[in-house]
Design a protein around this motif. Structure first.
Motif, PDB file in Angstrom:
ATOM      1  N   PRO A   1      -4.968  -1.657  -2.586  1.00 61.16           N
ATOM      2  CA  PRO A   1      -3.520  -1.916  -2.668  1.00 61.16           C
ATOM      3  C   PRO A   1      -2.884  -1.270  -3.889  1.00 61.16           C
ATOM      4  O   PRO A   1      -3.514  -1.108  -4.948  1.00 61.16           O
ATOM      5  CB  PRO A   1      -3.449  -3.438  -2.732  1.00 61.16           C
ATOM      6  CG  PRO A   1      -4.690  -3.907  -2.060  1.00 61.16           C
ATOM      7  CD  PRO A   1      -5.738  -2.902  -2.405  1.00 61.16           C
ATOM      8  N   SER A   2      -1.614  -0.927  -3.742  1.00 63.68           N
ATOM      9  CA  SER A   2      -0.890  -0.227  -4.808  1.00 63.68           C
ATOM     10  C   SER A   2      -0.819  -1.015  -6.114  1.00 63.68           C
ATOM     11  O   SER A   2      -0.940  -0.410  -7.189  1.00 63.68           O
ATOM     12  CB  SER A   2       0.526   0.118  -4.329  1.00 63.68           C
ATOM     13  OG  SER A   2       0.481   0.979  -3.218  1.00 63.68           O
ATOM     14  N   PRO A   3      -0.623  -2.348  -6.113  1.00 67.41           N
ATOM     15  CA  PRO A   3      -0.585  -3.063  -7.399  1.00 67.41           C
ATOM     16  C   PRO A   3      -1.866  -2.924  -8.197  1.00 67.41           C
ATOM     17  O   PRO A   3      -1.833  -2.785  -9.427  1.00 67.41           O
ATOM     18  CB  PRO A   3      -0.324  -4.517  -6.985  1.00 67.41           C
ATOM     19  CG  PRO A   3       0.332  -4.427  -5.656  1.00 67.41           C
ATOM     20  CD  PRO A   3      -0.287  -3.238  -4.989  1.00 67.41           C
TER      21      PRO A   3
ATOM     22  N   LYS B   1       0.844  -1.201   0.000  1.00 69.43           N
ATOM     23  CA  LYS B   1       0.000   0.000   0.000  1.00 69.43           C
ATOM     24  C   LYS B   1       0.878   1.250   0.000  1.00 69.43           C
ATOM     25  O   LYS B   1       2.064   1.206   0.319  1.00 69.43           O
ATOM     26  CB  LYS B   1      -0.938   0.016   1.218  1.00 69.43           C
ATOM     27  CG  LYS B   1      -2.062  -1.001   1.126  1.00 69.43           C
ATOM     28  CD  LYS B   1      -3.096  -0.809   2.214  1.00 69.43           C
ATOM     29  CE  LYS B   1      -4.253  -1.789   2.037  1.00 69.43           C
ATOM     30  NZ  LYS B   1      -5.304  -1.613   3.073  1.00 69.43           N
ATOM     31  N   SER B   2       0.234   2.341  -0.407  1.00 68.97           N
ATOM     32  CA  SER B   2       0.962   3.609  -0.458  1.00 68.97           C
ATOM     33  C   SER B   2       1.385   4.046   0.947  1.00 68.97           C
ATOM     34  O   SER B   2       0.714   3.725   1.953  1.00 68.97           O
ATOM     35  CB  SER B   2       0.088   4.688  -1.100  1.00 68.97           C
ATOM     36  OG  SER B   2      -0.295   4.295  -2.404  1.00 68.97           O
ATOM     37  N   PHE B   3       2.479   4.795   0.993  1.00 63.19           N
ATOM     38  CA  PHE B   3       3.029   5.325   2.251  1.00 63.19           C
ATOM     39  C   PHE B   3       3.371   4.199   3.228  1.00 63.19           C
ATOM     40  O   PHE B   3       3.258   4.350   4.443  1.00 63.19           O
ATOM     41  CB  PHE B   3       2.051   6.308   2.912  1.00 63.19           C
ATOM     42  CG  PHE B   3       1.552   7.368   1.993  1.00 63.19           C
ATOM     43  CD1 PHE B   3       2.396   8.395   1.576  1.00 63.19           C
ATOM     44  CD2 PHE B   3       0.250   7.343   1.512  1.00 63.19           C
ATOM     45  CE1 PHE B   3       1.941   9.376   0.713  1.00 63.19           C
ATOM     46  CE2 PHE B   3      -0.199   8.316   0.649  1.00 63.19           C
ATOM     47  CZ  PHE B   3       0.642   9.337   0.245  1.00 63.19           C
TER      48      PHE B   3
ATOM     49  N   GLU C   1     -12.606   6.444  -6.752  1.00 60.24           N
ATOM     50  CA  GLU C   1     -13.179   5.776  -5.581  1.00 60.24           C
ATOM     51  C   GLU C   1     -12.223   4.733  -5.026  1.00 60.24           C
ATOM     52  O   GLU C   1     -12.138   4.531  -3.804  1.00 60.24           O
ATOM     53  CB  GLU C   1     -14.512   5.134  -5.951  1.00 60.24           C
ATOM     54  CG  GLU C   1     -15.636   6.124  -6.197  1.00 60.24           C
ATOM     55  CD  GLU C   1     -16.942   5.424  -6.534  1.00 60.24           C
ATOM     56  OE1 GLU C   1     -16.891   4.201  -6.854  1.00 60.24           O
ATOM     57  OE2 GLU C   1     -17.994   6.078  -6.471  1.00 60.24           O
ATOM     58  N   GLY C   2     -11.496   4.042  -5.927  1.00 56.17           N
ATOM     59  CA  GLY C   2     -10.502   3.079  -5.455  1.00 56.17           C
ATOM     60  C   GLY C   2      -9.384   3.740  -4.671  1.00 56.17           C
ATOM     61  O   GLY C   2      -8.888   3.193  -3.679  1.00 56.17           O
ATOM     62  N   LEU C   3      -8.980   4.934  -5.108  1.00 52.58           N
ATOM     63  CA  LEU C   3      -7.968   5.684  -4.359  1.00 52.58           C
ATOM     64  C   LEU C   3      -8.481   6.065  -2.974  1.00 52.58           C
ATOM     65  O   LEU C   3      -7.745   5.979  -1.980  1.00 52.58           O
ATOM     66  CB  LEU C   3      -7.588   6.943  -5.135  1.00 52.58           C
ATOM     67  CG  LEU C   3      -6.717   6.764  -6.379  1.00 52.58           C
ATOM     68  CD1 LEU C   3      -6.586   8.088  -7.119  1.00 52.58           C
ATOM     69  CD2 LEU C   3      -5.344   6.230  -5.987  1.00 52.58           C
ATOM     70  N   GLU C   4      -9.744   6.476  -2.899  1.00 49.92           N
ATOM     71  CA  GLU C   4     -10.316   6.876  -1.614  1.00 49.92           C
ATOM     72  C   GLU C   4     -10.456   5.685  -0.674  1.00 49.92           C
ATOM     73  O   GLU C   4     -10.285   5.822   0.545  1.00 49.92           O
ATOM     74  CB  GLU C   4     -11.678   7.535  -1.845  1.00 49.92           C
ATOM     75  CG  GLU C   4     -11.596   8.864  -2.581  1.00 49.92           C
ATOM     76  CD  GLU C   4     -12.962   9.436  -2.883  1.00 49.92           C
ATOM     77  OE1 GLU C   4     -13.972   8.783  -2.495  1.00 49.92           O
ATOM     78  OE2 GLU C   4     -13.047  10.523  -3.473  1.00 49.92           O
ATOM     79  N   LYS C   5     -10.773   4.521  -1.219  1.00 52.91           N
ATOM     80  CA  LYS C   5     -10.918   3.335  -0.372  1.00 52.91           C
ATOM     81  C   LYS C   5      -9.570   2.801   0.091  1.00 52.91           C
ATOM     82  O   LYS C   5      -9.502   1.973   0.991  1.00 52.91           O
ATOM     83  CB  LYS C   5     -11.668   2.232  -1.127  1.00 52.91           C
ATOM     84  CG  LYS C   5     -13.134   2.511  -1.332  1.00 52.91           C
ATOM     85  CD  LYS C   5     -13.877   1.276  -1.796  1.00 52.91           C
ATOM     86  CE  LYS C   5     -13.330   0.733  -3.094  1.00 52.91           C
ATOM     87  NZ  LYS C   5     -14.127  -0.444  -3.579  1.00 52.91           N
ATOM     88  N   GLY C   6      -8.492   3.227  -0.538  1.00 54.41           N
ATOM     89  CA  GLY C   6      -7.178   2.747  -0.146  1.00 54.41           C
ATOM     90  C   GLY C   6      -6.881   1.351  -0.647  1.00 54.41           C
ATOM     91  O   GLY C   6      -6.343   0.522   0.099  1.00 54.41           O
TER      92      GLY C   6
END
Length: 270
Positions: A94-96, A31-33, A87-92
């Motif tokens: 996974p990065s892949p 995941k990011s960060f 929406e996928g970015l907001e839900k967090g």
């Protein structure tokens, strides 16, 4: 049974999501960060109306989580692909998954969104037309008008093969590489593509078989469709004049009555 199989295939492949698919196993950030690295199987499945991205951990339980994702992002004309990505970015997610989905956004320099969206749209239209021609062929075979039913099967086969041609135009265009370190995610034609090809060739062979048998061995064709000779002649000879049948021998026997048994009949003039 053959007709039901063809109709079921033409109807269901509209909604399948494996016209093109591929898998890769890679070590990637989760995941990011976060600096956590996971080993996972990443899958990409492309359909006519959208894309599915699958992420399955290898093993499934890693970094105190169960890694098992299957996300769908639609690009049909009544859906907003970029909004689904946001929406996928907001839900967090996974990065892949976000990395693969980003390759198909409208703002991506890969330009794959427009290619797959247009080709999938036209492929879907031709498949709906193939479903209509298949229904007409079933009606013609049941009437029975076998020759024109064979023609409609040929048209069904042509439409299904044209749908494949529309999809291939997007498949053969240059694509952006999807890299996960040294591993690369590559896709190839999926099960729905090959099933459509096999069904189209089956319709082509059946249509040609009906047309050839109708011209060479019409009686064999009637036998295949379980038609008796009288029914086939009735279907083919609507415009033939019908002469009255000759009286049967039993009717002639009834009319031949001995003269001595005739009753005398008197008539009165009015």
């Amino acid at each position: 049974m053959m007709g039901l199989f063809i109709g079921a295939v033409v109807l269901t492949i509209q909604f399948t999501r494996d016209w093109e698919s591929g898998w890769v196993t890679a070590n990637t950030s989760y995941k990011s960060f976060s600096s956590a690295m996971v080993k996972a199987d990443i899958g990409l499945h492309i359909g006519l109306a959208g894309v599915n991205v699958t992420l399955v951990g290898n093993p499934v339980n890693q970094v105190n989580e169960t890694i098992n994702y299957n996300e769908h992002f639609a690009w049909s004309f009544d859906a907003d692909y970029d909004h689904s990505y946001s929406e996928g970015l907001e839900k967090g997610l996974p990065s892949p998954i976000l990395y693969v989905v980003e390759k198909f956004t409208t703002e991506s320099p890969c330009n794959m969104h427009r290619q797959y969206r247009i080709s999938g749209h036209y492929a879907s239209i031709t498949l709906w037309m193939a479903l209509c021609t298949w229904l007409i062929s079933i009606l013609l075979f049941s009437m029975p008008i076998l020759l024109y039913g064979g023609y409609m099967l040929l048209l069904t086969a042509a439409l299904m093969l044209f749908s494949l041609l529309f999809f291939v135009t997007a498949r053969n265009t240059p694509k952006c590489p999807i890299q996960f370190g040294p591993a690369s995610l590559k896709t190839d034609y999926g099960g729905s593509f090959w099933l459509t090809l096999a069904t189209g060739l089956l319709c082509l062979l059946l249509g040609l078989g009906v047309i050839i048998l109708n011209s060479v061995r019409p009686q064999k064709l009637k036998l295949v469709f379980n038609l008796d000779e009288g029914k086939g002649e009735k279907a083919e000879g609507w415009d033939k004049p019908h002469l009255p049948d000759e009286s049967s021998s039993s009717e002639q026997d009834v009319l031949m009555v001995p003269l001595n048994e005739l009753c005398e009949v008197t008539t009165t003039q009015l």
